[in-house]
Design an enzyme around this catalytic site. Structure first.
Site: not given
Length: 745
Positions: A49, A52, A94, A96, A98, A118, A502, A540
């Protein structure tokens, strides 16, 4: 001296690190074994996470150049493009996923909070939000629970924070039953000259932590996001953050005022991995290091260890590097907004992070070894074409009986009841779409959201697009189509596509078949972004989107969601709605005998595997150039792209706004189901001003775009091939309430 603790390779494995990574860490530390705090630091910073490590080599291949680009990908917290009049648009998306699989309300809420931070940490004011959501089938009790909690979390945080939702998508399929996809996008605006950089430099400059106090929420959140969802994932609730949108609103205003003060060197929000992430990334960017005293960090609980403070993902916090001598300026700003503002260390002229706790040095790590693109590992993974990929060609259209016109009526009614095609009113009505008074599509529905930039000639068009079915069938072409549709939506709104962010949602990267999907999706994205001159500003990658329940592992459909922004000259803004009765309806683009991967084939006919719909990128590009000129020339009354659900759903959506209808004749060269419900790409339905037919024909001829006069608008009735399909109002009643009615069951 660093206090020695009993740490072994088994400890590393429990924290998600590989044996070779454990050995590499020891090399970076001069041959010594890390203590538990240091190992924990590497475990989060080298998690998928945060680092990368399994995607960066491919992500680097995405196109990044363009005259509109003001910040290169990876340089700052979000992408930044020039939108004219001295203004810049800052935007990012981005995941989220999980957290929402375990605690959907807080998972979604903190996703919204994090993506907005951000934006304003760079000095931009967020003006719009979008989201791309995917859940299991709506008939599933568990899917409803996740859906309800996620939407409530998004609305709670966004509405309280005060940023309108101007677009997005919602998609249902059984593969998302246990691993939903929740992608949040934020768009902000600022003066180009007001950029705040996420950098630490200048030995002796003080380092401050500002905003909320630090607790144990979100610890190892980045590691949690880098593993499968299982039936035991609920045990990881401490890995899910808890948000406070009212605190974030104060933090935003304070941060924007701070940026204008001239008193700071740099600032970064604390998202994934908290303090350790911000200190390492800011230091590495500035070629420096820091000495941090964790005793000075404001805490909201006392039974907390040093490693927990470092890894906590408590929300609404920033790390600020202040110009020495300007401490009082900064402290006064945060005192005004009633927020914590505490000096916790200083910048040093050394590639090292020193962390102290209760008078003891508890961790000492080189900043450059922690970060993405620095010392973090980068892997080349094997990839293999999945067996299903060849089988998708087995489907032949003749295996589906062509419906009669009477049967087409039943199909049309079923399509309107499909949650993927029906109105998302149940969702939208929970969002504040008007706060900030910038929404330019409230009374003029369009293919993309549009936010007003007050005092400028341009607005900002924005959209999120990805058809997961298409990408599963063919990752390369499916991702090309996602980029093309995003651009098409902006063009149909009267805009000029500018750039892309993306959110690449995939399964386990260690599975060669999954990695093949990822690699080909990146390749397709690259080709399309080059074609449409929409460079990638960042984004992300979210791997491990698969659920392991009772020993059965199921990955989600690959879903590289494309977030795109563009500029719209306010005098050219175009809506999708039919305006008047008895207007000619034209279909621009090729009419193809194709039902591949359509909602009709997949959900109505039950064929789950077929090739992607027909798509030709050169023809798509040409069509978009043509429509741009048609809109600029004031020829069109409406424009709406043909996408999910095919032509029938397109016409219905354009009709319902003003309670009109349509009377059309199908093309006898293709099957009736292809004409009405096929999803072949590069098609746009338009109506034109009555005195503009000659100019319309001239522009079409210039671009050599196929055009078919398919019918006329009506006073509310729907007729196809002279067959009465009923009244628009009847369809609208069902269309508007499908999701709401199901959620009440």
């Amino acid at each position: 001296m660093i206090k020695a603790e009993e740490v072994t390779v088994e400890t590393a494995h429990k924290l998600g690190l590989l044996t070779e990574e454990f050995e590499q860490i020891k090399e970076y530390l001069g041959g010594r074994t890390p203590n538990f705090t240091e190992l924990s630091i590497y475990s989060v910073m080298w998690s998928e996470h945060a680092s990368y490590k399994n995607s960066i080599k491919w992500i680097k291949k995405l196109p990044k150049e363009g005259k509109q680009m003001l910040v290169a990908p990876g340089e700052e917290n979000a992408g930044m493009v020039d939108v004219g009049d001295g203004r810049a648009c800052v935007f990012k998306i981005e995941s989220h996923n999980h957290p929402c699989a375990v605690e959907p309300f807080q998972g979604a809420a903190t996703g919204v909070g994090g993506i907005n931070r951000d934006i304003f940490t760079m000095g931009a004011r967020p003006i719009a939000q979008l989201n791309a959501l995917r859940f299991g089938e709506l008939s599933s009790k568990h899917a409803k629970h996740l859906f309800r909690g996620t939407v409530k979390g998004i609305s709670h945080y966004g509405n309280s924070f005060g940023v309108p939702v101007l677009g997005g998508e919602v998609f249902f399929d059984e593969c998302f039953e246990n691993n939903p996809l929740v992608n949040a996008m934020s768009v902000g605006i600022m003066k180009k000259s007001d950029l705040i950089s996420a950098v630490a430099k200048g030995a002796g400059n003080p380092v401050y932590i500002v905003g909320s106090a630090t607790g144990k929420d979100g610890i190892h959140g980045a590691t949690f996001a880098s593993a499968d969802v299982t039936e035991n994932s609920a045990d990881d609730i401490p890995s899910i953050q808890v948000g406070d949108p009212f605190q974030e609103k104060l933090l935003m205003e304070a941060s924007l005022e701070l940026g204008r003060s001239g008193a700071i060197v740099g600032m970064q929000d604390m998202g994934a991995a908290g303090i350790i992430c911000s200190t390492s990334e800011m230091s590495e960017k500035g070629g420096s290091g820091m000495k941090i005293n964790l005793d000075e960090v404001p805490l909201r609980q006392q039974n907390i260890e040093a490693w927990e403070i470092l890894l906590s993902e408590s929300q609404e916090r920033m790390l600020v590097v202040v110009k020495k001598g300007q401490e009082e300026v900064v402290e006064k700003i945060f005192d005004k907004w009633d927020l914590n503002c505490k000096k916790i260390g200083e910048v040093i002229d050394e590639d090292m992070l020193y962390f102290y706790w209760k008078g003891e040095l508890v961790a000492q790590v080189p900043a450059s070894t922690l970060v993405l693109g620095g010392g973090a590992p980068q892997y080349d993974r094997e990839y293999t074409e999945p067996a299903y990929y060849a089988k998708r060609k087995d489907f032949k259209i003749d295996s589906i009986k062509e419906p009669t016109i009477s049967e087409a009526k039943d199909i049309a009614k079923a399509m309107v009841k499909n949650p993927n095609l029906a109105s998302k009113r149940w969702v939208i009505e929970q969002y504040d779409t008007m706060v900030g008074t910038r929404n330019m599509t409230t009374n003029r529905p369009a293919d993309s959201g549009v936010a007003n930039i007050k005092g400028c000639k341009n607005g900002i068009a924005m959209t999120c697009d990805c058809n997961s079915r298409y990408v599963y069938s063919d990752p390369f072409k499916g991702t090309e189509m996602a980029v093309a549709e995003a651009a098409r939506n902006i063009v149909c709104t009267g805009g000029e596509p500018l750039a892309v962010t993306n959110c690449c949602n995939f399964g386990n990267p260690y599975k060669p078949e999954t990695y093949w999907q990822f690699v080909n999706a990146v390749k397709g994205m690259s080709e399309a972004c080059i074609k449409f001159s929409t460079p990638v500003t960042g984004g992300n990658v979210s791997f491990y989107n698969q659920a392991s329940i009772n020993g059965v592992v199921e990955a989600v459909m690959p879903s590289p969601v494309i977030g795109m922004v563009g500029t719209v000259d306010k005098t050219n803004q175009m809506g999708l709605d039919f305006k008047n009765e008895n207007e000619d309806i034209y279909l621009l683009g090729e009419i193809v005998d194709d039902i591949n991967s359509s909602e009709y084939l997949y959900n109505y006919c039950g064929v789950k595997l077929s090739d992607v719909p027909y798509f030709d990128m050169d023809k798509e590009f040409n069509l978009q150039q043509c429509v741009k000129e048609l809109i600029k020339s004031k020829v069109l009354q409406s424009a709406h792209d043909v996408s999910d659900g095919g032509l029938f759903m397109n016409l219905l959506e354009s009709s319902m706004v003003n309670h009109l209808g349509f009377d059309i004749t199908s093309d006898k060269n293709v099957r009736l189901d292809s004409f009405l419900f096929g999803e072949s790409q590069s098609r746009i339905v338009v109506t034109i001003a009555k005195d503009k037919k000659q100019e319309f024909d001239a522009i079409l001829s210039k671009y050599n775009v196929p055009c078919s006069l398919i019918g006329k608008t009506t006073n509310g009735q729907i007729k196809i091939n002279n067959e009465d399909f009923g009244c628009v109002c009847e369809y609208a009643k069902v269309y508007d309430n499908v999701i709401g009615d199901e959620m009440e069951k």
